[in-house]
Design a protein around this motif. Structure first.
Motif, PDB file in Angstrom:
ATOM      1  N   UNK A  83      -5.046  10.320  -5.290  1.00 33.28           N
ATOM      2  CA  UNK A  83      -4.803   9.389  -4.190  1.00 33.28           C
ATOM      3  C   UNK A  83      -5.098   7.934  -4.545  1.00 33.28           C
ATOM      4  N   UNK A  84      -5.802   7.688  -5.646  1.00 27.71           N
ATOM      5  CA  UNK A  84      -6.262   6.329  -5.952  1.00 27.71           C
ATOM      6  C   UNK A  84      -5.130   5.304  -5.977  1.00 27.71           C
ATOM      7  N   UNK A  85      -3.999   5.552  -6.650  1.00 27.81           N
ATOM      8  CA  UNK A  85      -2.928   4.547  -6.625  1.00 27.81           C
ATOM      9  C   UNK A  85      -2.400   4.277  -5.211  1.00 27.81           C
ATOM     10  N   UNK A  86      -2.284   5.333  -4.405  1.00 26.21           N
ATOM     11  CA  UNK A  86      -1.795   5.169  -3.038  1.00 26.21           C
ATOM     12  C   UNK A  86      -2.776   4.362  -2.195  1.00 26.21           C
ATOM     13  N   UNK A  87      -4.051   4.664  -2.327  1.00 25.95           N
ATOM     14  CA  UNK A  87      -5.058   3.923  -1.570  1.00 25.95           C
ATOM     15  C   UNK A  87      -5.107   2.460  -1.997  1.00 25.95           C
ATOM     16  N   UNK A  88      -4.909   2.214  -3.281  1.00 29.94           N
ATOM     17  CA  UNK A  88      -4.902   0.825  -3.771  1.00 29.94           C
ATOM     18  C   UNK A  88      -3.724   0.051  -3.184  1.00 29.94           C
ATOM     19  N   UNK A  89      -2.549   0.690  -3.149  1.00 29.70           N
ATOM     20  CA  UNK A  89      -1.369   0.005  -2.602  1.00 29.70           C
ATOM     21  C   UNK A  89      -1.471  -0.176  -1.089  1.00 29.70           C
ATOM     22  N   UNK A  90      -1.961   0.826  -0.395  1.00 25.99           N
ATOM     23  CA  UNK A  90      -1.962   0.814   1.069  1.00 25.99           C
ATOM     24  C   UNK A  90      -3.079  -0.039   1.662  1.00 25.99           C
ATOM     25  N   UNK A  95     -11.381  -1.444  -7.894  1.00 28.36           N
ATOM     26  CA  UNK A  95     -12.230  -0.488  -8.590  1.00 28.36           C
ATOM     27  C   UNK A  95     -13.571  -0.256  -7.920  1.00 28.36           C
ATOM     28  N   UNK A  96     -14.338  -1.320  -7.593  1.00 29.40           N
ATOM     29  CA  UNK A  96     -15.615  -1.110  -6.916  1.00 29.40           C
ATOM     30  C   UNK A  96     -15.476  -0.374  -5.580  1.00 29.40           C
ATOM     31  N   UNK A  97     -14.414  -0.699  -4.822  1.00 23.79           N
ATOM     32  CA  UNK A  97     -14.206  -0.011  -3.542  1.00 23.79           C
ATOM     33  C   UNK A  97     -13.911   1.468  -3.767  1.00 23.79           C
ATOM     34  N   UNK A  98     -13.178   1.789  -4.834  1.00 26.36           N
ATOM     35  CA  UNK A  98     -12.883   3.198  -5.115  1.00 26.36           C
ATOM     36  C   UNK A  98     -14.159   3.976  -5.397  1.00 26.36           C
ATOM     37  N   UNK A 226     -10.197   2.422   5.089  1.00 23.55           N
ATOM     38  CA  UNK A 226     -10.738   3.205   3.973  1.00 23.55           C
ATOM     39  C   UNK A 226     -11.933   4.056   4.416  1.00 23.55           C
ATOM     40  N   UNK A 227     -12.709   3.518   5.337  1.00 22.01           N
ATOM     41  CA  UNK A 227     -13.867   4.259   5.839  1.00 22.01           C
ATOM     42  C   UNK A 227     -13.423   5.496   6.602  1.00 22.01           C
ATOM     43  N   UNK A 228     -12.383   5.360   7.424  1.00 19.83           N
ATOM     44  CA  UNK A 228     -11.885   6.510   8.183  1.00 19.83           C
ATOM     45  C   UNK A 228     -11.294   7.561   7.255  1.00 19.83           C
TER      46      UNK A 228
END
Length: 308
Positions: A83-90, A95-98, A226-228
């Motif tokens: 999911x990381x690429x999708x979360x980054x785009x959306x 990196x730190x947030x991931x 991102x929290x949800x």
């Protein structure tokens, strides 16, 4: 569901009390830090040692339960990496947030887990949660440090810090000591048993007070998307995956419920400290930690009622 809620209500009331005592304030921040160190390095290790030393491990599915929890962690890790690429785009996740999303979706608050399992299932619950500690914490420590090294610090994975995180974790070495005492089979002297039991008795109350004192309600008033997402992954998907693997391995009854409970806990209080020390997104981590702890008041009784 009412008996579950009745058993869990005192646990969450102590968390609320901890938040209130921190706001009063009852003592300075240095006092809370001292209590945290005593709980982390003395009280909880004593409780784990005594629980594992006295447990009848032959009567519980140690291996199957451990594999279910480890399998849940590895499955969640694979999902997050996909999911990381999708979360980054959306959501503009860097990196730190991931790393904060990763810790929030995989780590668990063992203070709340042990208190909750003890309230619901007594000594059997404490024993099974101690097994969860032994199964989950070494792997979670390795994964959290590796993710922070790679995505927050943009460094190659270094073995030294990872091994240090494992060796110095009191929950790991206390589990090893308790299992060793159990395996040797030599009864501990009465004085040593009583000494350990008194120390361990302090763990549940102080641990829950510290969870409450560590909450940042203001950070959770307007949570980010991102929290949800992280909260849904941790409090709903993680226990569902652990339950599926546990059932496939033949785990049922109280061990199944404790496995689901352990997997469905909010993230660990130490996630914020690790994020701050290793370059993760500490504000996001504090937000995730607080939102998950508050939402878990609803999700924990729900998942346990479904598993009953």
């Amino acid at each position: 569901m009412f008996p579950i809620i009745a058993s869990l209500t005192p646990v969450f009331l102590i968390i609320v009390l901890g938040a209130w005592l921190k706001a009063v304030p009852l003592m300075e921040d240095a006092g809370w830090r001292g209590l945290e160190r005593a709980t982390y390095y003395v009280f909880f290790p004593a409780m784990i040692i005594m629980t594992m030393a006295k447990a009848d491990l032959r009567s519980v599915p140690v291996i199957a339960m451990g594999l279910a929890l480890i399998g849940g962690i590895l499955a969640m890790t694979a999902i997050l990496m996909a999911l990381r690429p999708l979360l980054a785009r959306s959501f503009g996740m860097d990196g730190p947030a991931f790393t904060s999303v990763f810790q929030g979706a995989t780590r668990w608050n063992s203070f709340v887990a042990i208190a909750t399992a003890g309230a619901l299932f007594g000594q059997m619950g404490l024993t099974l949660t101690a097994i969860s500690v032994a199964a989950m914490i070494p792997l979670l420590n390795v994964l959290a440090v590796v993710m922070l090294q790679h995505y927050a610090q943009d460094k190659p994975i270094v073995l030294g810090p990872t091994l240090k995180a494992i060796v110095t974790n009191p929950f790991i070495w206390s589990s090893a000591i308790g299992i060793a005492i159990n395996a040797i089979g030599v009864p501990l002297p009465t004085i040593a048993m009583r000494f350990g039991d008194i120390l361990g008795a302090a763990a549940l109350g102080t641990g829950l007070l510290l969870v409450g004192a560590g909450l940042d309600v203001r950070a959770a008033l307007r949570p980010r998307a991102l929290t949800w997402v992280t909260t849904a992954l941790k409090l709903l998907l993680m226990p569902a995956m652990a339950a599926g693997i546990a059932l496939a391995l033949g785990v049922g009854g109280v061990p199944l419920q404790v496995a689901i409970l352990s997997a469905g806990m909010p993230t660990a209080s130490g996630s914020y400290i690790l994020a701050r020390q290793m370059g993760g997104d500490a504000p996001l981590m504090a937000e995730i930690l607080t939102v998950q702890t508050l939402i878990a008041v609803v999700t924990i009784p729900l998942i346990l009622a479904l598993a009953a």
